[in-house]
Design an enzyme around this catalytic site. Structure first.
Site, short mmCIF file in Angstrom:
data_model
loop_
_atom_site.label_atom_id
_atom_site.label_comp_id
_atom_site.label_asym_id
_atom_site.label_seq_id
_atom_site.Cartn_x
_atom_site.Cartn_y
_atom_site.Cartn_z
N TYR A 168 73.86 -48.67 -22.29
CA TYR A 168 74.14 -48.93 -20.26
C TYR A 168 73.60 -47.24 -20.22
O TYR A 168 72.98 -47.55 -18.93
CB TYR A 168 75.16 -49.11 -20.06
CG TYR A 168 75.86 -49.11 -18.13
CD1 TYR A 168 74.73 -50.29 -17.27
CD2 TYR A 168 76.57 -48.35 -18.10
CE1 TYR A 168 75.43 -50.14 -16.57
CE2 TYR A 168 76.55 -48.08 -16.84
CZ TYR A 168 75.90 -49.37 -15.55
OH TYR A 168 75.82 -49.34 -14.60
N SER A 185 69.90 -46.60 -20.71
CA SER A 185 69.08 -47.37 -19.51
C SER A 185 68.72 -46.52 -18.26
O SER A 185 68.43 -47.27 -17.65
CB SER A 185 69.63 -49.02 -19.27
OG SER A 185 71.07 -49.81 -19.04
#
Length: 249
Positions: free
Chosen positions: A161, A164
């Site tokens: 996460y 990204s």
């Protein structure tokens, strides 16, 4: 009516931040394209009399992304705003992170942002000499993950996460430099802990924040609305942290 007759594509529009963004856009006069894997029925109920288009499918699929943009142009003739909001968040730590989870977060959060951004700019926004791209990143992409309570081992957003969202931030800056000459701006809102499906059931201690509460989808949507409006015509490549002050050193 800050967005009168403008056409806005919003991904992840079925709930949470995407739903709130869509509703606020509609109140400001926009025609909204609701993109999600799940039904946007609840969002549609909140839109009132606003004109909309619902597109359901996988934002990681290049063919689906192209179809969304094509349907938008067929129905509304143009597209002015794109909000890349849809996302996933694994909480596995580095030791337990699987390739499947890594690819899921990178594809949903970063790859889809690239696909939609490319598809709306070329040729549509470029030819119109106008556009607003707003990417929802995260303070996790700036500081390596927001710490929550609960499981000490997997208590913060995971490496996939964070990576990204860091990629979304870098992409935002790169795109802004590339498309400013076409009258297009590209900015990002970086939320802190916000009450959405991603954080549901995860306890957060907000006592270390200047503003001691969880963020609400409306807090994020207000920032998105500014970047999407004509008021932000001289603002690009910005990463606006909406995090209750948790990022203050």
């Amino acid at each position: 009516m800050r967005m009168q007759n403008e056409v806005a594509i919003v991904t992840g529009a079925a709930s949470g931040i995407g739903q709130e963004v869509s509703v606020q856009f509609a109140k400001e006069g926009a025609k909204v394209v609701l993109v999600d894997l799940n039904s946007c029925e609840k969002t549609i109920e909140l839109l009132g009399e606003a004109d909309y288009l619902e597109c359901l499918g996988d934002i990681r699929d290049p063919d689906f992304v192209k179809a969304v943009v094509n349907r938008t142009i067929e129905k509304f003739d143009e597209v002015h705003v794109l909000v890349n909001n849809a996302g996933t968040c694994s909480r596995l730590d580095l030791e337990d992170m699987t390739l499947e989870m890594w690819e899921r977060d990178l594809d949903t959060n970063l790859k889809a942002t690239f696909l939609f951004t490319q598809a709306v700019i070329f040729p549509h926004m470029k030819e119109a000499r106008y556009g607003r791209i707003v990417n929802i990143s995260s303070v996790s992409g700036l500081n390596g993950g927001v710490v929550s309570g609960g499981d000490e081992k997997n208590g913060r957003s995971g490496p996939a996460y964070a990576a990204s969202k860091g990629g979304v931030i870098a992409l935002t800056k790169w795109v802004a430099k590339e498309v400013g000459k076409y009258g297009i701006t590209c900015n990002s809102v970086a939320p802190g802990a916000t009450a959405t499906a991603i954080t549901a059931g995860v306890p957060y201690d907000t006592s270390n924040q200047v503003i001691d509460r969880m963020g609400e989808p409306s807090d994020i949507a207000n920032a998105v609305l500014y970047f999407a409006s004509k008021e932000a015509s001289y603002t690009t490549s910005q990463i606006l942290k909406v995090d209750g002050g948790v990022s203050i050193g």
